[in-house]
Motif scaffolding. Structure first.
Motif, short mmCIF file in Angstrom:
data_model
loop_
_atom_site.label_atom_id
_atom_site.label_comp_id
_atom_site.label_asym_id
_atom_site.label_seq_id
_atom_site.Cartn_x
_atom_site.Cartn_y
_atom_site.Cartn_z
N LYS A 292 46.86 65.32 79.30
CA LYS A 292 47.17 65.78 80.65
C LYS A 292 46.47 65.02 81.78
O LYS A 292 47.13 64.68 82.77
CB LYS A 292 46.85 67.27 80.73
CG LYS A 292 47.69 68.02 81.71
CD LYS A 292 47.80 69.48 81.37
CE LYS A 292 46.50 70.23 81.60
NZ LYS A 292 46.69 71.68 81.36
N SER B 141 33.08 72.52 76.71
CA SER B 141 33.04 71.36 77.62
C SER B 141 32.16 71.66 78.83
O SER B 141 31.34 70.84 79.23
CB SER B 141 34.45 70.97 78.09
OG SER B 141 35.22 70.49 77.01
N GLY C 137 33.89 69.21 74.72
CA GLY C 137 33.83 69.91 73.44
C GLY C 137 35.20 70.39 73.00
O GLY C 137 36.22 70.02 73.60
N SER C 138 35.21 71.25 72.00
CA SER C 138 36.49 71.66 71.42
C SER C 138 37.13 72.84 72.16
O SER C 138 38.27 73.20 71.89
CB SER C 138 36.30 72.02 69.94
OG SER C 138 35.32 73.02 69.84
N ASP D 237 38.56 72.57 87.40
CA ASP D 237 39.42 72.06 86.34
C ASP D 237 40.01 70.70 86.71
O ASP D 237 40.58 70.55 87.79
CB ASP D 237 40.60 73.02 86.11
CG ASP D 237 40.21 74.26 85.34
OD1 ASP D 237 39.23 74.20 84.57
OD2 ASP D 237 40.90 75.29 85.51
N PRO E 29 35.73 69.97 83.81
CA PRO E 29 36.25 69.97 82.44
C PRO E 29 37.65 69.32 82.43
O PRO E 29 38.56 69.80 83.10
CB PRO E 29 36.30 71.45 82.05
CG PRO E 29 36.32 72.20 83.34
CD PRO E 29 35.67 71.33 84.38
N ALA E 30 37.78 68.22 81.71
CA ALA E 30 39.06 67.50 81.61
C ALA E 30 39.23 66.99 80.18
O ALA E 30 39.75 65.90 79.95
CB ALA E 30 39.11 66.35 82.62
N ALA E 31 38.72 67.75 79.24
CA ALA E 31 38.69 67.30 77.84
C ALA E 31 39.77 67.94 76.98
O ALA E 31 39.77 67.79 75.76
CB ALA E 31 37.31 67.57 77.24
N GLY E 32 40.70 68.66 77.61
CA GLY E 32 41.78 69.30 76.84
C GLY E 32 42.85 68.30 76.45
O GLY E 32 42.88 67.17 76.95
N THR E 33 43.72 68.71 75.55
CA THR E 33 44.78 67.81 75.11
C THR E 33 46.11 68.12 75.79
O THR E 33 47.06 67.35 75.69
CB THR E 33 44.98 67.91 73.58
OG1 THR E 33 45.10 69.29 73.25
CG2 THR E 33 43.82 67.30 72.84
N GLY E 34 46.18 69.23 76.50
CA GLY E 34 47.42 69.56 77.21
C GLY E 34 48.55 69.92 76.26
O GLY E 34 49.68 69.46 76.43
N GLU E 35 48.25 70.75 75.31
CA GLU E 35 49.24 71.13 74.29
C GLU E 35 50.51 71.73 74.91
O GLU E 35 51.62 71.38 74.51
CB GLU E 35 48.61 72.15 73.34
CG GLU E 35 49.08 72.02 71.92
CD GLU E 35 48.15 72.75 70.99
OE1 GLU E 35 48.58 73.79 70.48
OE2 GLU E 35 47.00 72.30 70.82
N ARG E 36 50.34 72.61 75.89
CA ARG E 36 51.50 73.27 76.49
C ARG E 36 52.38 72.32 77.30
O ARG E 36 53.50 72.63 77.64
CB ARG E 36 51.04 74.46 77.36
CG ARG E 36 50.60 75.66 76.55
CD ARG E 36 49.92 76.70 77.41
NE ARG E 36 48.58 76.28 77.82
CZ ARG E 36 47.79 76.99 78.63
NH1 ARG E 36 48.22 78.14 79.13
NH2 ARG E 36 46.59 76.55 78.94
N1 CTP Z 1 39.44 71.63 78.90
C1 CTP Z 1 38.27 70.99 78.48
N2 CTP Z 1 37.91 71.00 77.15
C2 CTP Z 1 38.68 71.61 76.24
C3 CTP Z 1 39.86 72.29 76.65
C4 CTP Z 1 40.22 72.28 78.00
O1 CTP Z 1 37.55 70.41 79.30
N3 CTP Z 1 38.33 71.57 74.97
C5 CTP Z 1 39.85 71.53 80.31
C6 CTP Z 1 41.24 70.92 80.48
O2 CTP Z 1 41.17 69.51 80.36
C7 CTP Z 1 41.66 71.40 81.84
C8 CTP Z 1 40.89 72.73 81.99
O3 CTP Z 1 39.94 72.78 80.93
O4 CTP Z 1 41.27 70.53 82.88
C9 CTP Z 1 41.85 73.91 81.94
O5 CTP Z 1 42.45 73.95 80.65
P1 CTP Z 1 44.01 73.92 80.35
O6 CTP Z 1 44.80 73.89 81.59
O7 CTP Z 1 44.26 74.96 79.34
O8 CTP Z 1 44.19 72.44 79.70
P2 CTP Z 1 44.41 72.06 78.20
O9 CTP Z 1 43.50 72.87 77.35
O10 CTP Z 1 44.33 70.59 78.11
O11 CTP Z 1 45.93 72.50 77.97
P3 CTP Z 1 46.52 73.40 76.75
O12 CTP Z 1 45.75 74.70 76.77
O13 CTP Z 1 47.97 73.55 77.09
O14 CTP Z 1 46.27 72.60 75.51
#
Ligand code: CTP
Ligand code: MG
Length: 240
Positions: A27, A92, A86-87, A111, A13-20
């Motif tokens: 990210k 994801s 996914g969201s 991750d 899973p690498a679909a996050g936006t890296g908000e933090r």
């Molecule tokens: N991830 C994902 N799909 C999402 C949200 C997260 O595949 N909709 C992945 C992230 O890309 C990350 C992993 O899950 O590799 C762990 O999540 P996290 O470290 O929380 O990454 P983000 O969600 O991108 O960061 P944040 O919560 O700060 O936005």
């Protein structure tokens, strides 16, 4: 055919936006010592002999970008497939599971945001999962953990002895993780990791000793730590 039935597929899973992280760039594409974070994660997975195939979920619409900026820029020892995530992380992973080929015996979830994983740890996780069927990497908690109420008044101190900080990889027999995600979806349950969905089914999950190096890059200071650890590793390799 024994080897075929023991096939391990890695899903990322690498679909996050890296908000933090608070950065404009997502990210997985942030640079660590001049290379994208996701490059390191995929290199470790691709260099692990027991992993047969790798599937990565990226933010919908970023498939081509990831292909060009990561997969085509660097050489990986294995074929890597990109899909739209996914969201939520759980969504994801669910989408990734749909792409896992039928002949897969084990599914290893890692991750994208943990670039410091090593092939040694990945192999250990896979070997232990052949015995235990469901495993997570984890390390003993270093800090004292307390529970507090909304007014920030401490309610209790949780004995540290039995507390573990859970990491990825989390590795499961395909049928176990498949069913866990299916049930969670049906019941509207959202967990913070995949093991939580498996635990809910009453399946025992075994801890495999992880590493304090295997950090999840989450906030800006983690980038500094990750770069330092990657440099240390590169220097160690040169010294050999
Ligand atoms: N991830 C994902 N799909 C999402 C949200 C997260 O595949 N909709 C992945 C992230 O890309 C990350 C992993 O899950 O590799 C762990 O999540 P996290 O470290 O929380 O990454 P983000 O969600 O991108 O960061 P944040 O919560 O700060 O936005
Ligand atoms: Mg997140």
């Amino acid at each position: 055919m024994a080897q075929l039935t023991m096939k391990t597929i890695a899903i990322v899973p690498a679909a996050g936006t890296g908000e933090r992280m608070g950065n404009n760039r997502k990210k997985p594409y942030l640079l660590l010592n001049e290379r994208p974070l996701l490059y390191y994660t995929l290199t470790a997975l691709a260099s692990t002999p027991s992993i047969a195939q790798i599937i990565v979920a990226v933010a919908p619409g970023d498939e081509e970008f990831c292909q060009q900026q990561v997969l085509e820029k660097f050489h990986f020892k294995k074929n890597i497939q990109i899909i739209a995530g996914g969201s939520s992380r759980q969504e994801s992973v669910s989408r990734l599971l749909e792409r896992v080929p039928d002949e897969a015996h084990l599914v290893l979830v890692h991750d994208g945001a943990r670039p410091l994983i090593t092939s040694e740890l990945l192999e250990q996780a896979i070997a232990e999962t052949r015995v235990w069927k469901a495993t997570v990497l984890a390390v003993p908690v270093k800090d004292t953990i307390k529970a507090a109420n909304d007014a920030l008044q401490i309610e209790k101190t949780i004995s540290r002895e039995r507390l573990w900080a859970i990491q990825t990889p989390q590795t499961f027999e395909r049928s176990i993780i498949g069913e866990a995600h299916q049930r969670a979806r049906q019941q509207g349950f959202i967990g913070t990791d995949d093991a939580a969905l498996v635990e809910r089914m009453g399946v025992q999950v075994k801890i495999v000793m992880g590493s304090y190096d295997n950090i999840k890059v989450t906030t800006p200071e983690d980038l500094i730590v990750a770069e330092a650890l990657l440099k240390k590793r590169r220097n160690n390799r040169r010294d050999r």
